[in-house]
Write an enzyme that holds these catalytic residues in place. Structure first.
Site, PDB file in Angstrom:
ATOM      1  N   THR A   1      74.192  27.522  47.903  1.00 43.11           N
ATOM      2  CA  THR A   1      74.567  28.674  46.919  1.00 43.11           C
ATOM      3  C   THR A   1      75.247  29.266  47.569  1.00 43.11           C
ATOM      4  OG1 THR A   1      73.294  30.169  45.498  1.00 43.11           O
ATOM      5  CG2 THR A   1      71.699  29.725  47.520  1.00 43.11           C
TER       6      THR A   1
ATOM      7  N   TYR B   1      65.417  33.707  47.576  1.00 47.04           N
ATOM      8  CA  TYR B   1      65.823  32.545  47.140  1.00 47.04           C
ATOM      9  C   TYR B   1      67.631  32.289  48.071  1.00 47.04           C
ATOM     10  CZ  TYR B   1      69.545  29.504  44.323  1.00 47.04           C
ATOM     11  OH  TYR B   1      69.959  28.272  43.886  1.00 47.04           O
TER      12      TYR B   1
END
Ligand code: UDP
Length: 341
Positions: A134, A158
């Site tokens: 990501t 995250y």
């Protein structure tokens, strides 16, 4: 990085399209679109998903094995029983806010389980792994567009939990000959154009589905998070990339690895940023109704702008996004939502 002996290349090239591929998280949004494309391209996908956040009906491309990616014995058995040759690893939690409130969940689910998975794959003889990473691994951008060599300093658990997996892959490459690609997605959006599958999270927190549902009168008014950013219209800029373009990049990454291509990380984005207000007006244009909305403060952890430099994905994988028009991306998403997703 790790190469492949020349002798094996022509052989791997000829079998690359029929590979038996483990798709973890294949019942999720990007995983299910990728499993479908793999099946359409002649690969044999095997989906491993615990269905905790995924949807059984989305996992209809290839055999579904319901189980935990962190269960090393299960992974070893699946690899053996199904003669798995490569893996695409999507299974993860992906709510930034939740990761800030409950980091342990993210370290356990995204990092610890990925370590168990990668270790089991390598132990069972699987050498090619494509990983769902990501742009959140970069943190707050120092320069835009973001290149892969931008410092990785995630600002939430995250992003940190995903970055740790990139490190695991790299070290297993050095030590055990693992061939890997970490694909760093920007903002996944859109749905399959046939309207039968799309984005479905519970709870939904993403801008495009929330704006569409608000326009359709099925959700509360959209809250626009922050109007005081240093951007042309004051709202945050993101690089929205179509889910089928993401799926295509995974297929290309598998072929690249099977043909002896080098391991590494690649950005997947279009290279263009769109503001929250632009998304709202594009949704209004597509749905033909206003998006009821309010204005609120910035959301914690949101950088003002995240835009990819996708040059390396083009040169390495021959990947160029086919959905270059924001409206076209939103049209596919709206078709899915109109069907009553
Ligand atoms: N956003 C918003 N209202 C919402 C959800 C998102 O204004 O209800 C904004 C968010 O602040 C960000 C952009 O929309 O600037 C995209 O957010 P999303 O959650 O879709 O993806 P993320 O960028 O967090 O991966």
């Amino acid at each position: 990085m790790e190469g492949t002996p020349k002798r094996a290349r022509w052989y791997q090239s000829s079998v690359a399209s029929s590979l038996r591929v483990l798709v973890t998280g294949g019942a999720g949004y990007i995983g299910s679109h990728t499993a479908r494309l793999l099946a359409e391209e002649g690969f044999s996908p095997f989906v491993l998903d615990d269905l905790g956040r995924g949807h059984r009906e989305a996992a209809r491309f290839g055999q579904l094995i319901v189980g935990d990616v962190g269960d090393a014995a299960l992974v070893a058995r699946v690899v053996r029983d199904h003669r798995i040759e490569a893996a695409v690893h999507f299974a993860a939690f992906a709510y930034v806010g939740e990761s800030v409130r409950d980091p342990g969940l993210y370290w356990t689910n995204n990092t610890v389980k990925s370590l168990a998975l990668v270790d089991a794959l390598v132990g069972a003889g699987v050498r090619d792994v494509v990983f769902s990473s990501t742009c959140a691994t970069y943190g707050d951008p120092r320069s835009l567009p973001l290149r892969e060599d931008h410092p990785q300093a995630p600002v939430n658990a995250y992003g940190a939990s995903k970055l740790a997996v990139e490190h695991i892959l790299r070290s297993y490459g050095v030590a055990h000959g693992l061939r890997w690609m970490a694909l760093r997605y920007f903002n996944a959006a859109g749905a399959h154009p046939d309207g039968t599958m799309g984005e479905r999270h519970d709870p939904e927190t993403h801008l495009v589905p929330l704006a569409i549902e608000a326009a359709l009168g099925r959700a509360r008014p959209l809250e626009i998070f922050g109007t005081d950013y240093d951007t042309p219209d004051g709202t945050a800029l993101r690089d929205y990339v179509h889910v089928l373009d993401l799926a295509d990049a995974h297929v290309r990454a598998l072929r690249h690895l099977a043909q002896g291509g080098a391991s590494g990380a690649l950005n997947l984005g279009t290279g263009r940023g769109h503001s929250v207000r632009e998304i709202v007006s594009a949704v209004e244009g597509v749905v033909g109704k206003p998006v009821p909305h309010t204005f609120g403060p910035r959301r914690a952890g949101d950088p003002p702008a995240l835009v990819a430099d996708p040059t390396n994905a083009r040169t390495t994988l021959g990947w160029t996004p086919q959905y270059t028009d924001l409206r076209a991306i939103i049209e596919t998403a709206a078709r899915w939502h109109r069907r009553g997703a």
